[in-house]
Design a protein around this motif. Sequence first.
Motif, PDB file in Angstrom:
ATOM      1  N   SER A  44       0.833  -1.199   0.000  1.00 52.10           N
ATOM      2  CA  SER A  44       0.000   0.000   0.000  1.00 52.10           C
ATOM      3  C   SER A  44       0.867   1.247   0.000  1.00 52.10           C
ATOM      4  O   SER A  44       0.550   2.239  -0.661  1.00 52.10           O
ATOM      5  CB  SER A  44      -0.909   0.019   1.230  1.00 52.10           C
ATOM      6  OG  SER A  44      -1.754  -1.086   1.224  1.00 52.10           O
ATOM      7  N   GLN A  86      -7.308   0.412  -0.545  1.00 49.62           N
ATOM      8  CA  GLN A  86      -7.631  -0.707   0.337  1.00 49.62           C
ATOM      9  C   GLN A  86      -8.738  -0.299   1.304  1.00 49.62           C
ATOM     10  O   GLN A  86      -9.706  -1.020   1.496  1.00 49.62           O
ATOM     11  CB  GLN A  86      -6.359  -1.083   1.092  1.00 49.62           C
ATOM     12  CG  GLN A  86      -6.505  -2.269   1.993  1.00 49.62           C
ATOM     13  CD  GLN A  86      -5.150  -2.671   2.575  1.00 49.62           C
ATOM     14  OE1 GLN A  86      -4.131  -2.054   2.298  1.00 49.62           O
ATOM     15  NE2 GLN A  86      -5.147  -3.708   3.369  1.00 49.62           N
ATOM     16  N   ASP A 166      -5.940  -1.864  -4.866  1.00 49.31           N
ATOM     17  CA  ASP A 166      -5.290  -2.322  -3.633  1.00 49.31           C
ATOM     18  C   ASP A 166      -6.241  -3.239  -2.868  1.00 49.31           C
ATOM     19  O   ASP A 166      -7.214  -2.783  -2.278  1.00 49.31           O
ATOM     20  CB  ASP A 166      -4.884  -1.113  -2.771  1.00 49.31           C
ATOM     21  CG  ASP A 166      -3.952  -1.519  -1.638  1.00 49.31           C
ATOM     22  OD1 ASP A 166      -3.719  -2.739  -1.463  1.00 49.31           O
ATOM     23  OD2 ASP A 166      -3.466  -0.632  -0.920  1.00 49.31           O
ATOM     24  N   GLU A 167      -5.959  -4.521  -2.882  1.00 47.41           N
ATOM     25  CA  GLU A 167      -6.784  -5.538  -2.223  1.00 47.41           C
ATOM     26  C   GLU A 167      -8.273  -5.365  -2.482  1.00 47.41           C
ATOM     27  O   GLU A 167      -9.077  -5.237  -1.553  1.00 47.41           O
ATOM     28  CB  GLU A 167      -6.520  -5.529  -0.709  1.00 47.41           C
ATOM     29  CG  GLU A 167      -5.255  -6.279  -0.366  1.00 47.41           C
ATOM     30  CD  GLU A 167      -5.143  -6.545   1.133  1.00 47.41           C
ATOM     31  OE1 GLU A 167      -6.114  -7.056   1.703  1.00 47.41           O
ATOM     32  OE2 GLU A 167      -4.088  -6.233   1.710  1.00 47.41           O
TER      33      GLU A 167
HETATM   34 MG   LIG Z   1      -2.123  -2.650   2.157  1.00 45.43          MG
END
Ligand SMILES: [Mg+2]
Lengths: 511, 372, 320, 342
Positions: A44, A86, A166-167
């Motif tokens: 991240s 995220q 991100d995820e």
């Molecule tokens: Mg992360």
Amino acid sequence: MDYAIEMLNITKEFPGIKANDNITLQVKEGEIHALLGENGAGKSTLMSILFGLYQPDEGKIKIHGKEVLINDPNDANKYKIGMVHQHFKLVHNFTVLENIILGIEETGLFGKLKNSEARKKVMDLSQRYHLNVDPDAKIEDITVGMQQRVEILKMLFRDNEILIFDEPTAVLTPQEIDELMHIMKELISEGKSIIFITHKLNEIKAVADRCTIIRKGRYVDTVNVADVSKDVLSEKMVGHKVNFIVDKDEAKPTDTVLKVDGLTYQPKGANKPLLNNVSFEVKKGEIVCIAGIDGNGQSELVYNISGIEKPTAGHVYLNGQDITTTSIRERNDSGMAVIPEDRHKHGLVLDYSVAENMILKSYYKPEFEKHGFIDFDAMNAYSDKLIEQYDVRSGEGSKSIARGMSGGNQQKAIVAREIESDSDLLIAVQPTRGLDVGAIEFIHKQIVKHRDSEHAVLLVSLELDEVITVSDRILVMYEGEIVADVNPKDIDVKELGLYMAGSKRGIGYEK
Amino acid sequence: MKNKSAGFFEKDSTKSVISSLIAILIGLLVGLVIILIANPADALEGFLIMLTGGFQEGMLSLGDVLAYSVPVMMTGLSIAFAYKTGEFNIGVPGQYYVGAFVALLIGVKATFLPDAIAWLIAIICGGLAGALWAFVPGILKAKRNVNVVISGIMMNYVGLLLVIRGVKTFIYESTGAQSLTVSTERAIPKFGLDVIFEGSSINFGFVIAVALCIVAWIIMNKTTFGYELKATGFNKDAAKYAGMNETKAVIMSLVIAGLFAGVGGAIAYLGGTGKAIQISEVLPPEGFNGIPVALLGFSNPIGCIFASLFIAYINVGGNYMQSLNIAIEVIDIIVAVIVYFASFTLFIKLMLDKFRNSKKHKTLAAKEGGNK
Amino acid sequence: MNIVYFLFAQTLLFAIPLMIVALGGMFSERSGVVNLALEGIMIIGGFSGIFYMNFMQTNDIMHGMPLLFTALLVSAAVGCLFSMLHAFAAVNLRADQTISGTALNMLGPALGIFIAKTLQDGQQNIGFTNEFRISSVPVLSDIPVLGDLFFKNFYITTFIAIAILIISYFFLMKTKTGLRIRSCGENPQAADAAGISVYKIRYLGVGLSGILGGMGGLIYILPISTEFTCSVDGYGFLALAVLIFGNWAPLRIAGAAFFFGITKTLAYAYGSVPFLAHLALPDTVYKLIPYVATLILLAFTSKNSAAPRADGVPYDKSKR
Amino acid sequence: SGSNKKTEIALITDSGGINDKSFNQSAWEAVKEYGEKNDKGYKYYKPASFDDEGYKKQIKSAVKNGAKIVVLPGFKFANAMGDIQEDKTYKDVKFVCIDFTPTKKDAAVDPAENVYCASYKEQQPGYLAGYAAVKDGYTKLGFMGGISLPAVINYGYGYLQGANDAAKELNKKITVNYTYTGTFNESPSIKTQATAWYNGGTEIIFSCGGQICNSVFAAAEDTKKFSIGVDSDQKDDSKTVVTSALKNVKQTVADQITAVYDNKFKGGAYVLDASGSYIGLSSDFSRFKTFKKADYEAEYAKIKDGTTKILTHSDDESAKGNPNKTVKLKAALTNVTVKFEG
Ligand SMILES: [Mg+2]
Ligand SMILES: Nc1ncnc2c1ncn2[C@@H]1O[C@H](COP(=O)(O)OP(=O)(O)OP(=O)(O)O)[C@@H](O)[C@H]1O
Ligand SMILES: Nc1ncnc2c1ncn2[C@@H]1O[C@H](COP(=O)(O)OP(=O)(O)OP(=O)(O)O)[C@@H](O)[C@H]1O
Ligand SMILES: [Mg+2]
């Protein structure tokens, strides 16, 4: 070679930790490039640097071969870089449209917002990618999956060419994940480039072209996904071999510990019950899992069992005692432990030390209380023991303030506290959410161990892998009802998905 | 690298104290500059008087410093206590005033109580009245989610109006349009403090106030009750989830805070100094003056003792400064500036860290340079 | 009918300054900075405006409407400047906003009195001549009902305040900058990711609270006195209450200010309202009405309060 | 504030401050004028705490700073003065006390010979104001007192009786709105109350309480009605001020300071009334419609020689300033109806 993005020798230090240490990431035009690494590996952070949220201490960024400076998200936008974060970056009480235009608003007379064109563009995009969003819905009223689509729309709306995810899959159902993968492929086909962060190796195998692996802030390798196996990927990620299978014996259920009978819950103002006549039992020596898509009443079920909310109808029994109307404290005392879904909101007092958090539910018990005073020596000794036993890592051991610890370690502390309370019933809600494989493995082991020492476990999870590998029995929830009671051995992920989506009901649960 | 002094300077409490001292220094400097601009001729002399005023007349002045610190120590403690549990008790002026009124009522009217204990009972009842006054915002917050700031402000005015009515009805001294005052026999005894601090207004109330601060500190930091209160203050949801009664905690923290404020009012008006409740519709300033005390004391009960002593000290000094041509409001400016810079604590601590680190680096670099 | 006009005019007397100052506080808090300093800002704004007025009037430089408008500008400018102290602490230094707000509340009156005393040989009050009341507007005042309500014996500041209310509503709810202010108060991380400078927006929010708070101080004192004593009698705190009562939304703030204005008016003018005068209660009871009524109303309306989520939370870019 | 010379003339304020538009202000004007004209050091002090102990300490520290004359305006100093005058350290200091005589534990004691105490018969200027207003044609009157202190009450009672006597002469019925505002400071509330009265028909309000006049005058200006000032001539504060009921504190203080420097100072308790030049109405009669200076002087003479008797607060203290509950007064007010709010 034509790279869309090159992040060369990036270093970024936070107080006390080098989150990125000389990391290089090169993304080709038109590829899906996976970024893999354990929790806290620095993924991240690296992406936030690319997006202009952080400035790197060292290193440079090239876009299409030209070196650039990205000082803030506006610059990123200028270079057509977009990011789905995220932790979603949405304003909860704004509409979808307002969130999308935020920062690049069109205005008319006196700075008045002019939304008609934006609305048209959003509708067009939504249609083209089958995103199905309602531009006038408030963020707080839509599902997490829908919120993510808003984030994707935000990027598309800005005509971004380089998309960072991100995820994105952590919060989605299998069906939604499939749809997302679909969308990603479609975007690639239009010549966009994607950086894709996930902990789930099969997702990488499914869509990614290449994969860069980082570990503890350092670059490990970049591989062609097609050329390597999942095992190799995971080994590169954690530095040693990983065992994906949870070792456990057959469950030997004995006495009933938890009995839920006809539980119905309809809060004021809701037009339909969030829990509808839910009945089930959990016995000593078994792990029962509540599976389901997020928002089908799992949270409410736990709130009602643990006493945060009071049911509209029905009963809850613990060890044969009716606890429907008792206080949370009484429930804890009569043998219930809960690992809550939201560790920051419900699980920890972040400004307390680890030791103080360890006695959060037992501070008043004779072990820790003397004439109204807290026995700090006993507290510290107990906490030191748990830290040791559960491998909770933090700067200053028991004295560390919980806020300063990483998510995984915070979670471990909660797991330690709840399991060590030695309660007859352990309710674990998404105990491994967002954790890396190492941490997940550890927590799963603890839960099974707990079962084996004559305790009942109620596990609530959105992760299908977890559901299937850990539980002894699966109850599927759909729209506030239990729609199936299945044995994990007899079912695969696909079928489970059908129950969860409400298109199939189990035996004994027909309409 | 880990020697003892480094450990000391790394402690958070040490850093807090250092940053407070820096704030005080800046405040005094600003004060000096302002006086210099306003009246260059008298500036230095005035500044010196202000700094040493607390000793101007020896034990008398010192005793006055202690005496004047009491009301703001208690109102500060009240705010600090509630602040620790996450609530801003802006209702302190009202709680202070009803405490004062009930105490005076008992001190003056409850003649059936023997003189020897009347003061004590009056203080206790004053505290209870303050507690009752804080109970209203507490219960409204707990049960109806009413913002404590707004209900506190409303309760201040309700208290003020009722106290005035009460004074007029029960303890009116018509020649002065103020309340009757407590006689010296029924005032808080001095227990020899008047011998030590001859001529000053100090009485045993000071000891009670300090003791209450210490008790508050112990409750906060050593008891399970304090543990509950703080947990609730930091994270209401987690406290509830852990089985604590968070409604009770909110109410209790405010009630105890109100009790402190009420006791403060009681002590202030039972001193036998001829202090009377005025029939004017103005909130007592001691209430709001508790806010800077609490903030300067880092919402720590022990910190409140020192903060209130400091503020009383420079106010006594400021009073002596009137012999020159300097408006004493400069004291208020100084205190305001100090409070303002006290809000920079976080920043000052970061700076301290940076400063230390760069020194570390320098010594390291020097060592390496030497090795070459 | 006369009594209605009268009550209306009196209600404005209380409601207008409360509304303006609460609207100022709204901008600050909607951008994410708690502003406890409204009282101090009002005082310093009132002080500078009256000080300027006093200078202009005693030296016979300017009079009438031009003086009023320029004085409002002075109050706004000084209020804005003063509020920057709060913005600097709250935004750049991530200070505890309660503390810096309290500091400003102490600093406002202290500075005002100190300056006044130093410049006026120990006198702390600053006098002014009220030459600003408009007794009637030709034509407009002849409109039935409205003419009597709005265009007779009024202060232009009432209209300025109403204009400010409309502009505030439009600005906050309908414009680009308004959208950005609101986003910073709810979710500054989201705003930052959208390329908005949270710092700048928060400075703007606090600055607006300084401007409106400063003007509010002057508007408060003009109709009710002939001198300024560096006190606004707790109206800054009442404005804070109105802001909370009004749920941080412009129109509800106006509603809350008027509610408070009406109850305050009845508490002091009950003698001329036959029904209330008939009750013949002790005056304390009437005086309690505004506060008790507010408490009761709050008890019924507070369940779903809409405080901005990031209100009072310092924005730290590196915090997730 | 003040000059840089050694401070010989000191004034100690109570919580009101030197801008209170009342005795603090009047006394301070006298101190300042004398100090400037005669080149003496002068200064005012604000006590650190507003109670007997605080006042005593401030008196002591003023003397320590060189004060030869200490002016104490206001009844709040009574207990403090009672103690101070017993202290021989201060026997060479001259004290000028306004509105009170020393007390010990709230019981009156005789002033020492270095202590001059002035109190005023406020009921007399109050009476004249009420009489003049009614004689001038006003039939609906108002009285707004600050806080129900004896001095304020006496102004009010006098005002009612003056109005009554004039009404009797004219064979009229008069109504008077009557209240104590509860504060000496201006506020929107007071303005509202005053405006409410004016709107309800009240033609003239006697504003009797320091800075509340700021709000009363503002209300009068708004409604184009009239007002009466208090203590000093307030005609310059507002065009609505028809006259002012005077109690010449400034004069008293100035006279006593002069007496000290001329070595003619003589302590004791003095009641100042129509027999001196310390009370009355303002000398400018131009804002009256019909009431003439001659009418005033006739009435003044009657008060001076005692023909006109005026009831005061001390005739019935238990009423706490409510004229309707003051039995004797109520009986005396044959032609006046009092609407009391409070
Ligand atoms: Mg992360
Ligand atoms: N703002 C910050 N301040 C201090 N430390 C930080 C900050 N952001 C990240 N870190 C630390 O830097 C390291 C890398 O964090 P990062 O969020 O980049 O990891 P990640 O690879 O995205 O992990 P995850 O899989 O959990 O999302 C972690 O140890 C984290 O605790
Ligand atoms: N309060 C929470 N409750 C439950 N899950 C959370 C919470 N906060 C974050 N998470 C999940 O945990 C994951 C990691 O969070 P975060 O980046 O904050 O941890 P981290 O600092 O990287 O910690 P670690 O490196 O130990 O995993 C995210 O995927 C997020 O979904
Ligand atoms: Mg992370």
